[in-house]
Design an enzyme around this catalytic site. Structure first.
Site, short mmCIF file in Angstrom:
data_model
loop_
_atom_site.label_atom_id
_atom_site.label_comp_id
_atom_site.label_asym_id
_atom_site.label_seq_id
_atom_site.Cartn_x
_atom_site.Cartn_y
_atom_site.Cartn_z
N HIS A 192 85.96 -15.32 65.46
CA HIS A 192 84.61 -15.81 65.75
C HIS A 192 84.64 -16.58 67.07
O HIS A 192 84.09 -17.68 67.19
CB HIS A 192 84.13 -16.69 64.58
CG HIS A 192 82.66 -16.94 64.58
ND1 HIS A 192 81.73 -15.95 64.39
CD2 HIS A 192 81.96 -18.08 64.76
CE1 HIS A 192 80.51 -16.47 64.43
NE2 HIS A 192 80.63 -17.77 64.66
N TYR A 202 83.65 -17.58 70.75
CA TYR A 202 82.40 -17.59 71.50
C TYR A 202 82.69 -17.34 72.98
O TYR A 202 83.66 -17.87 73.53
CB TYR A 202 81.72 -18.96 71.38
CG TYR A 202 81.03 -19.19 70.06
CD1 TYR A 202 79.70 -18.82 69.88
CD2 TYR A 202 81.69 -19.79 69.00
CE1 TYR A 202 79.05 -19.04 68.68
CE2 TYR A 202 81.05 -20.01 67.79
CZ TYR A 202 79.73 -19.64 67.65
OH TYR A 202 79.08 -19.86 66.47
N ASP A 256 72.48 -10.95 64.73
CA ASP A 256 73.61 -11.28 63.87
C ASP A 256 73.83 -10.05 63.00
O ASP A 256 73.62 -10.06 61.80
CB ASP A 256 73.34 -12.52 63.03
CG ASP A 256 74.60 -13.07 62.37
OD1 ASP A 256 75.69 -12.48 62.57
OD2 ASP A 256 74.50 -14.08 61.65
N GLN A 260 80.43 -6.89 65.10
CA GLN A 260 79.33 -7.81 64.81
C GLN A 260 78.90 -8.49 66.10
O GLN A 260 79.72 -9.08 66.81
CB GLN A 260 79.79 -8.87 63.80
CG GLN A 260 78.73 -9.81 63.34
CD GLN A 260 77.93 -9.28 62.16
OE1 GLN A 260 78.31 -8.30 61.53
NE2 GLN A 260 76.84 -9.93 61.84
N GLU A 319 82.57 -9.47 67.29
CA GLU A 319 83.63 -9.52 66.29
C GLU A 319 83.92 -8.12 65.75
O GLU A 319 83.14 -7.57 64.99
CB GLU A 319 83.19 -10.41 65.13
CG GLU A 319 82.76 -11.79 65.58
CD GLU A 319 82.00 -12.56 64.51
OE1 GLU A 319 82.04 -12.18 63.33
OE2 GLU A 319 81.37 -13.56 64.87
#
Length: 188
Positions: free
Chosen positions: A39, A41, A107, A145, A173
């Site tokens: 995850h 960023y 998302d 994702q 992701e």
């Protein structure tokens, strides 16, 4: 679970010089679903833009796994063509172009074009026109994702103490499809 991060300074996967390779290994003593991802960023603007809305994204995907209001996949695979979800090679676009047309922001899990082959493939290309930075993502996983920092609220700080605002960074992701054990049509 074992995760190995490798910095690769060779000109290997693409025309760009630096690489970050993330390799996951899991060993269980009984059969169990495993879906490992990261995850991390990213904001490629080099600090020039507080959001990722001007970054341009291309996804190697013609479809995505639809979600309900709680962001849980419904089991439906929806086509992206001519929708706000479309980031195909033919239609690379700025992330901010249609984000307000997607309830809550992006998302969503995108179905990669070779989702049944599990071959090493390009999944995404992210480009920041202001900095010129490019990030290519390759994976053996069937999905990716896209999360556009919809819940970032300025309470986290980044480099030099700058607050990370809504849409201040994004995650790409690579993974198996979310909720696969409960969706018989999804890859195992």
């Amino acid at each position: 679970v074992k995760v190995v991060y490798t910095l690769d300074h060779r000109n290997g996967l693409s025309d760009h010089m630096n690489g970050l390779i993330i390799e996951y290994t899991a060993l269980t003593d009984k059969k169990t679903p495993v879906n490992l991802t990261n995850h991390a960023y990213f904001n490629l603007s080099a600090g020039k833009d507080s959001t990722i809305l001007n970054e341009e994204l291309t996804l190697n995907s013609n479809s995505y796994t639809s979600v309900n209001v709680s962001l849980i996949p419904t089991g439906e695979i929806a086509l992206v063509n001519n929708t706000p979800m479309d980031f195909t090679h033919e239609y690379s676009k700025k992330i901010g172009k249609d984000i307000n047309r997607v309830n809550g922001g992006y998302d969503h899990n995108y179905v990669l074009k070779n989702e049944t082959d599990f071959i090493f493939q390009e999944a995404a290309l992210l480009y920041d026109p202001g900095s010129g930075r490019v990030m290519d993502i390759y994976t053996t996983q069937p999905g990716i994702q896209l999360y556009t920092g919809n819940f970032l609220d300025g309470s986290l700080t980044g480099r030099d103490g700058k607050r990370i605002v809504k849409h201040g960074a994004l995650c790409l992701e690579t993974q198996h499809f979310p909720d696969s054990p409960n969706q018989p049509s999804f890859p195992s």
